[in-house]
Structure formats: structure tokens, C-alpha cells
Design a protein around this motif. Structure first.
Motif, PDB file in Angstrom:
ATOM      1  N   THR A   1       8.455   6.494  -2.561  1.00 23.51           N
ATOM      2  CA  THR A   1       8.263   5.787  -1.614  1.00 23.51           C
ATOM      3  C   THR A   1       9.045   5.882  -0.400  1.00 23.51           C
ATOM      4  N   PHE A   2      10.370   5.815  -0.397  1.00 20.84           N
ATOM      5  CA  PHE A   2      11.264   5.966   0.720  1.00 20.84           C
ATOM      6  C   PHE A   2      11.098   7.160   1.359  1.00 20.84           C
TER       7      PHE A   2
ATOM      8  N   VAL B   1       0.831  -1.243  -0.135  1.00 22.34           N
ATOM      9  CA  VAL B   1      -0.119  -0.060   0.116  1.00 22.34           C
ATOM     10  C   VAL B   1       0.816   1.126  -0.054  1.00 22.34           C
ATOM     11  N   LEU B   2       1.936   1.209   0.693  1.00 19.72           N
ATOM     12  CA  LEU B   2       2.923   2.310   0.755  1.00 19.72           C
ATOM     13  C   LEU B   2       3.439   2.694  -0.529  1.00 19.72           C
ATOM     14  N   HIS B   3       3.844   1.695  -1.353  1.00 16.38           N
ATOM     15  CA  HIS B   3       4.450   1.814  -2.642  1.00 16.38           C
ATOM     16  C   HIS B   3       3.190   2.383  -3.790  1.00 16.38           C
ATOM     17  N   GLU B   4       1.962   1.601  -3.559  1.00 16.97           N
ATOM     18  CA  GLU B   4       1.082   2.056  -4.421  1.00 16.97           C
ATOM     19  C   GLU B   4       0.408   3.458  -4.369  1.00 16.97           C
ATOM     20  N   THR B   5       0.582   4.059  -2.996  1.00 18.40           N
ATOM     21  CA  THR B   5       0.126   5.308  -2.447  1.00 18.40           C
ATOM     22  C   THR B   5       1.199   6.508  -2.867  1.00 18.40           C
ATOM     23  N   PHE B   6       2.474   6.034  -2.542  1.00 17.77           N
ATOM     24  CA  PHE B   6       3.471   6.982  -2.934  1.00 17.77           C
ATOM     25  C   PHE B   6       4.634   6.275  -3.970  1.00 17.77           C
ATOM     26  N   PRO B   7       4.078   6.216  -5.301  1.00 19.40           N
ATOM     27  CA  PRO B   7       4.909   5.371  -6.327  1.00 19.40           C
ATOM     28  C   PRO B   7       6.120   6.089  -6.689  1.00 19.40           C
TER      29      PRO B   7
ATOM     30  N   PHE C   1      19.780  10.172  -3.438  1.00 13.61           N
ATOM     31  CA  PHE C   1      20.307   9.167  -4.424  1.00 13.61           C
ATOM     32  C   PHE C   1      19.478   8.549  -5.425  1.00 13.61           C
ATOM     33  N   HIS C   2      18.189   8.899  -5.635  1.00  5.50           N
ATOM     34  CA  HIS C   2      17.254   8.583  -6.442  1.00  5.50           C
ATOM     35  C   HIS C   2      17.033   7.160  -6.324  1.00  5.50           C
ATOM     36  N   VAL C   3      17.197   6.662  -5.271  1.00  2.63           N
ATOM     37  CA  VAL C   3      16.648   5.071  -4.887  1.00  2.63           C
ATOM     38  C   VAL C   3      15.120   4.784  -5.000  1.00  2.63           C
ATOM     39  N   GLU C   4      14.710   4.846  -6.117  1.00  4.57           N
ATOM     40  CA  GLU C   4      12.940   4.583  -5.938  1.00  4.57           C
ATOM     41  C   GLU C   4      12.815   3.862  -7.308  1.00  4.57           C
ATOM     42  N   LEU C   5      11.573   3.003  -7.211  1.00  2.00           N
ATOM     43  CA  LEU C   5      11.114   1.957  -8.306  1.00  2.00           C
ATOM     44  C   LEU C   5      10.279   2.808  -9.422  1.00  2.00           C
ATOM     45  N   ASN C   6      10.582   2.559 -10.486  1.00  2.00           N
ATOM     46  CA  ASN C   6       9.872   3.352 -11.530  1.00  2.00           C
ATOM     47  C   ASN C   6       8.340   2.474 -11.975  1.00  2.00           C
TER      48      ASN C   6
END
Length: 491
Positions: A71-72, A62-68, A397-402
């Protein structure tokens, strides 16, 4: 005072007494089953964190779906706000529990801590918003420790607190795996309903079965004088840090070592799920294994090390394991590396109990509460700063999922996300490397802490406001500073 003012004061006092009678029967006879005991506190803790543990896997999704896109960063901000609010409110809630009693505040903290659970499926945005604000009441452990202190003798509290912490760990050893399995087979909605039901069961248990631990004669009849700003000031203990050079060294060591630990707790399971490609079941198994190993490390291994190499060397060894663990997390790019580093992380959990033991052995009897209170205040501050710092470092550091994680393979493991396959950077986890540098500084500072010394901190004001009711709620007595594996503020 005018007549109107007197009437208003009497009305307020009547309202307070009415609220107290909801918890305590007329004549001061405590409601509940049996006499107050440690087992009442243990059941309250187990049910609350079992409910939250069930939601480990659904929360990450849910955290990733809400803030895609962030997220971190958003995870760090949410947990950071919650941690800071808990740090600011814990002394006030502890002071108020000296007036109103422990049972009412157990009910209050459990209710508001668990209030966001049903919102996970109703409205994810409201879910995370309420989680942040609920940090004001996310201090169940503080009230539980005060409850235990009311009903135990000083020599019994170490074992009692250890039982509470072990129960906390046991709830997180089992519940994430159960929640992940039920979510995969029946869907996340069932997991949320089950967690909500367990939270309601906990609230009903407090109302029906938990007796009040604080005697009626210990509680003033009116709001009045017992509450003062000094008593409720969250920074009161921190103001005494610089009064002794040894205390200063200990507090700096705790701050530099626990800041990355608090940040790690808030984001690591999300990191495993979204970046390292762990499945929900793998994350749950990781939590279980880490919890079991940490319990062994903090009991058997810690006892052996304290007897064989001494207190200070045990602290240095724990900090060394923490540096290795964080560096391994920072440079590790494969799932097996995370499992290996997790075993090292269990050994690093000996640091804080060793620090508390050092304080209890070197401080005078009338200094224990002061110094332990400072260390607890430092850790509470880190619970707010650490998650926000880790989230910010992930962000810069741009560690996020696309994209969302790919479906799980038929073998039960998660197919590594496309982002992870494309990322071949030297440092996959920058915040963990930063944490390793911070703990390295803590190790250098700890080298200057003498093995045996007499701590000298002026404690007259502290003892005055902590001992006014004969049972301080914030400071911990010698050997009572055992903390749970995951903090109350970072569920």
C-alpha cells in the motif's frame, strides 16, 4: 517555403484562432460574469479541492483494497509520478497560458485534475493510473497565481495570494469530515457522485462565469515565437542555484526541509488510517484541526515571531519544530501522540513563509523573480521525490498491513488493526525519523545563512524570457510566496 507548407501553416493558425474564440468573443470582449477578480480564482480553487477533499476517506480505503500488500509503496510511486510530471509541465503550461490566455488553461487543468474522480467506483486501477498521468495538468495553482497577477497591482498580490491559500485550506478543513460522514451513513458511492458533481460545477463555472484576465493585445495571434525551450525548461531556475553562495545555502535548506514534508503529506493520512487505527472521522477531524492551527501559525504567530526574534531565527525555530514533529511521528505509537505532534506540525509550517520573506528582504528588486523561482523549482522537485522516497522507506522496513482494517467500534473510533497490535518496534514510522534527520541537516545549513546580505544572481536571461509579456507567471514577487498547506500535486 513550399505552397503546401504555407497552406498547412495557415490551417494551423486558423485552428488556433478558432480555439481561442471559444474562450474569447469576437472583438476581444471577455466572456464571463463581471470583470476578472480574485474572487473568480478563489471559487475555482475552492470547488476543485472541496471535491477532492470529500474523497479523502474513500481514497484511503480504495488504495489499500487495490494494493493490499504494498500500500505505502504504491501510494508513494503514484504521488511521486504525479509530482514529477507536475514539476516538468508547470513551466510549459505557464508559458502557453501567456499565449492562449488563463481561462483556457484553468479549464484544462481543472478538467484533467478532476477526471479521475468518477473512476474511483468504476475501476480503481484506472483511477490510480489516471491520477498519475493527470499530474501533467495538476498545476491549477500556477495558473491561478498567474490569473491573480494579471489583475492585481504588485502591492495587492500578497493579500490576494493569501486569500487563495486560505480558501484552499478552508476547503480541506470542511470537506474530509463531510465526506467521511456521508460515506459512513450513505456509502462511498454517494460521496463519489457528489464529488463528481462539484467538479462539473467547477468546470461549468469556468466556462460561464470566469472572464479572461489576460488582455487580447497581450496574446500573440499565432503559436510561433513566444514559446521557447528556455521558457518551458523546468530546470532553468535550478541551473542558477550555484551562482551565489547564499542562494545555495537557502536552496539546500529548502530541499532538505521540504523533501520530508512532501513525503509526509502524501502518506501521513494513510498512515493514520491503516497503521495508527484512526477512524475516517478521526482523520477528517485531524485534517481540520491541523489546517486551522496552520492558518493561525502562518498569520498571527509568524507575524509576531518576525517582529520579535527576527527573520533567520524564525526559520531556525520553524525547522526545530519540524524536527520535533517528525521525530514524534516516527517514535509515536499511540493516537494521542499523533494529535500532540500535529499541533507541533502546525508551528513548523512557518518555515517556508519565513524563507520567502528572508529572500524578499535581502534580494535586490531585479533579483526577486530569479531567487523565488529557484525556491519554487526546488519545492516542485521535492513534490515528486518526497512521496516516492517515503513509499520506498515504508517498503524496505516492511511497514504494511496483512489484512483490511477491522470494523469500527460502536463508539465511533476505529479498532486498531491487527498489524498495529503486533508491531512493537522501537520506530513505528521509519520514514518520519529519516525526515527528522534530513531537517536536522537543513537546520545546520541554515545556521550559516546571514541575516542580512545582498543576493547576486545573474538574471538577464531569466528576466528576458519571463518579462516578454510583462507579467511573469512563474516567479513570485516579494511576499507572494505563500503556499497552501497541502500541495496541489498531493491531493
Amino acid at each position: 517555403m513550399t505552397q503546401a507548407g504555407k497552406k498547412k501553416k495557415r490551417a494551423v493558425n486558423r485552428s488556433i484562432m478558432l480555439a481561442k474564440k471559444i474562450i474569447i468573443k469576437d472583438g476581444g470582449t471577455p466572456q464571463g460574469i463581471g470583470s476578472p477578480s480574485v474572487y473568480h480564482a478563489v471559487i475555482v480553487i475552492f470547488l476543485e479541492f472541496f471535491a477532492w477533499g470529500l474523497l479523502t476517506a474513500p481514497t484511503l480505503g480504495v488504495l489499500h483494497e487495490t494494493f493490499p500488500k504494498h500500500t505505502f509503496l504504491m501510494n508513494g510511486l503514484i504521488q511521486g509520478v504525479k509530482g514529477l510530471l507536475s514539476f516538468l509541465s508547470a513551466p510549459l503550461i505557464g508559458a502557453l497560458s501567456d499565449v492562449w490566455g488563463r481561462k483556457s488553461f484553468l479549464l484544462l487543468t481543472v478538467f484533467f485534475t478532476c477526471a479521475p474522480i468518477p473512476l474511483m467506483k468504476i475501476s480503481p486501477w484506472w483511477y490510480f493510473a489516471v491520477i498519475s498521468v493527470s499530474g501533467v495538468f495538476a498545476v491549477t495553482f500556477s495558473v491561478v497565481f498567474a490569473y491573480v497577477a494579471d489583475i492585481t497591482q504588485e502591492h495587492e498580490r500578497s493579500m490576494a495570494y493569501g486569500l487563495v491559500s486560505a480558501t484552499f485550506a478552508a476547503s480541506l478543513v470542511t470537506s474530509p469530515a463531510i465526506g467521511a460522514y456521508l460515506g459512513r451513513v450513505y456509502g462511498d458511492s454517494l460521496v463519489v457522485v457528489l464529488a463528481t458533481a462539484i467538479a462539473l460545477l467547477d468546470i461549468c463555472f469556468i466556462l460561464v462565469a470566469v472572464p479572461e484576465s489576460l488582455p487580447e493585445k497581450m496574446r500573440p495571434a499565432s503559436w510561433g515565437a513566444p514559446i521557447s525551450w528556455e521558457q518551458a525548461d523546468p530546470f532553468a531556475s535550478l541551473k542558477k542555484v550555484g551562482q551565489d553562495s547564499i542562494v545555495l545555502l537557502i536552496c539546500i535548506t529548502v530541499f532538505l526541509s521540504y523533501l520530508p514534508e512532501a513525503g509526509q503529506y502524501s502518506s501521513f493520512f494513510l498512515y493514520l488510517r491503516q497503521i495508527m487505527g484512526f477512524s475516517s472521522e478521526s482523520v477528517a477531524a485531524f485534517i481540520a484541526v491541523l489546517g486551522i492551527l496552520s492558518i493561525i501559525a502562518q498569520t498571527i504567530v509568524l507575524s509576531l515571531l518576525m517582529r520579535s526574534i527576527g527573520n533567520k531565527n524564525t526559520i531556525l525555530l520553524g525547522l526545530g519544530f519540524q524536527i520535533l514533529q517528525l521525530a514524534w511521528y516516527g517514535f509515536g505509537s499511540e493516537p494521542w501522540m499523533m494529535w500532540a505532534a500535529g499541533a507541533v506540525a502546525a508551528m513548523s509550517s512557518i518555515t517556508f513563509p519565513a524563507v520567502s520573506a528572508l529572500v524578499s528582504r535581502t534580494a535586490d528588486a531585479d533579483q526577486q523573480g530569479v531567487v523565488q523561482g529557484m525556491i519554487t523549482g526546488i519545492r516542485g522537485l521535492c513534490n515528486g521525490l518526497g512521496p516516492a522516497l517515503y513509499g520506498f522507506i515504508f517498503y524496505i522496513f516492511h511497514v504494511e498491513l496483512n489484512e483490511l482494517p477491522m470494523p469500527e467500534s460502536s463508539s465511533g473510533g476505529s479498532v486498531v488493526a491487527q498489524y498495529h497490535l503486533q508491531q512493537n518496534s522501537i520506530i513505528p514510522g521509519p520514514p518520519f525519523l529519516f525526515g527528522a534527520c534530513s531537517v536536522l541537516l537543513a537546520l545546520l545549513v541554515a545556521l550559516f545563512i546571514p541575516e542580512h546580505t545582498n543576493l547576486n544572481v545573474r538574471s538577464s536571461n531569466w528576466k528576458k524570457h519571463c518579462g516578454s509579456h510583462g507579467h511573469p507567471h512563474s516567479p513570485q514577487a516579494p511576499g507572494e510566496a505563500k503556499e497552501p498547506l497541502l500541495q496541489d500535486t498531493n491531493v
